[in-house]
Motif scaffolding. Sequence first.
Motif, short mmCIF file in Angstrom:
data_model
loop_
_atom_site.label_atom_id
_atom_site.label_comp_id
_atom_site.label_asym_id
_atom_site.label_seq_id
_atom_site.Cartn_x
_atom_site.Cartn_y
_atom_site.Cartn_z
N TYR A 20 0.88 -1.08 -0.15
CA TYR A 20 -0.21 -0.18 0.14
C TYR A 20 0.79 1.27 -0.25
N LYS A 21 1.64 1.41 1.14
CA LYS A 21 2.77 2.85 1.16
C LYS A 21 3.65 2.62 -0.10
N THR A 22 3.91 1.94 -1.18
CA THR A 22 4.28 2.01 -2.19
C THR A 22 3.88 1.93 -3.38
N GLU A 23 2.52 1.20 -3.59
CA GLU A 23 2.09 1.83 -5.02
C GLU A 23 1.01 3.08 -4.54
N VAL A 24 0.51 3.40 -3.07
CA VAL A 24 -0.42 4.27 -2.78
C VAL A 24 0.46 5.78 -2.76
N ILE A 25 0.82 5.67 -0.94
CA ILE A 25 1.06 6.58 -0.73
C ILE A 25 2.49 7.69 -0.78
N ARG A 26 3.88 6.98 -1.96
CA ARG A 26 4.64 7.19 -2.39
C ARG A 26 4.59 7.68 -3.60
N ARG A 27 4.02 6.91 -4.97
CA ARG A 27 3.58 6.78 -6.30
C ARG A 27 2.86 7.83 -7.10
N ARG A 28 1.61 8.05 -5.70
CA ARG A 28 0.10 9.32 -6.33
C ARG A 28 0.63 10.42 -5.41
N GLY A 29 1.63 10.46 -4.26
CA GLY A 29 1.76 11.38 -3.27
C GLY A 29 2.82 12.72 -4.02
N PRO A 30 2.61 14.03 -3.64
CA PRO A 30 2.21 14.40 -2.84
C PRO A 30 0.75 14.95 -2.21
N TRP A 31 0.45 14.50 -0.79
CA TRP A 31 -1.66 14.20 -0.76
C TRP A 31 -2.18 15.92 -0.82
N ARG A 32 -2.59 16.51 -0.98
CA ARG A 32 -3.24 17.90 -1.00
C ARG A 32 -4.12 17.83 0.25
N SER A 33 -4.74 16.80 0.58
CA SER A 33 -5.65 16.95 1.45
C SER A 33 -5.78 14.95 2.41
N LEU A 34 -6.81 15.12 3.88
CA LEU A 34 -6.18 13.74 4.48
C LEU A 34 -7.47 13.64 3.82
N GLU A 35 -8.64 14.04 3.44
CA GLU A 35 -9.64 13.84 2.14
C GLU A 35 -9.61 12.95 1.16
N ALA A 36 -8.51 13.86 0.03
CA ALA A 36 -8.19 12.88 -0.80
C ALA A 36 -7.18 11.71 -0.68
N LEU A 37 -6.54 11.91 0.57
CA LEU A 37 -6.27 10.29 0.74
C LEU A 37 -6.91 9.47 1.17
N GLU A 38 -7.97 9.12 1.69
CA GLU A 38 -8.85 8.23 2.25
C GLU A 38 -9.71 7.74 1.58
N LEU A 39 -9.98 8.86 -0.26
CA LEU A 39 -10.90 8.51 -1.29
C LEU A 39 -9.63 7.41 -2.56
N MET A 40 -8.60 7.84 -2.00
CA MET A 40 -7.07 6.92 -2.52
C MET A 40 -7.34 5.52 -1.94
N THR A 41 -7.28 5.60 -0.70
CA THR A 41 -7.11 4.24 0.35
C THR A 41 -8.19 3.55 -0.18
N LEU A 42 -9.24 3.73 -0.33
CA LEU A 42 -10.69 3.30 -0.59
C LEU A 42 -10.84 2.55 -1.64
N GLU A 43 -10.58 3.39 -2.30
CA GLU A 43 -10.07 2.89 -4.41
C GLU A 43 -8.80 1.60 -4.12
N TRP A 44 -8.13 1.71 -3.70
CA TRP A 44 -6.96 1.22 -3.50
C TRP A 44 -7.43 -0.63 -2.85
N VAL A 45 -8.09 -0.36 -1.90
CA VAL A 45 -8.45 -1.56 -1.37
C VAL A 45 -9.52 -1.99 -1.66
N ASP A 46 -10.22 -1.26 -2.67
CA ASP A 46 -10.99 -2.31 -3.40
C ASP A 46 -10.57 -3.13 -4.44
N TRP A 47 -9.40 -2.08 -4.81
CA TRP A 47 -8.91 -2.70 -6.30
C TRP A 47 -8.13 -4.09 -5.29
#
Length: 80
Positions: A20-47
């Motif tokens: 998760y950290k490799t695919e979402v946090i590092r590759r798709r950051g930097p994050w502008r808001s906590l809400e954006a990170l939360e939404l991306m986390t939900l999308e990644w978990v679904d995938w």
Amino acid sequence: MGSVGDSYDNALAETVIGLYKTEVIRRRGPWRSLEALELMTLEWVDWFNQQRLLEPLGHIPPAEAEADFFERDNQAAMAA
């Protein structure tokens, strides 16, 4: 393998967290808001749970493999 809560459970959890950290946090950051990170986390978990293709399962998603398993199990129960 072992009982619930043993080192095998921890190793699996740490592997998924690292993925998760490799695919979402590092590759798709930097994050502008906590809400954006939360939404991306939900999308990644679904995938991860519904759409990723797994070679050991015959290149099908986990959700499809689970549905196939329960369908075969129900058919076997009805035949018995």
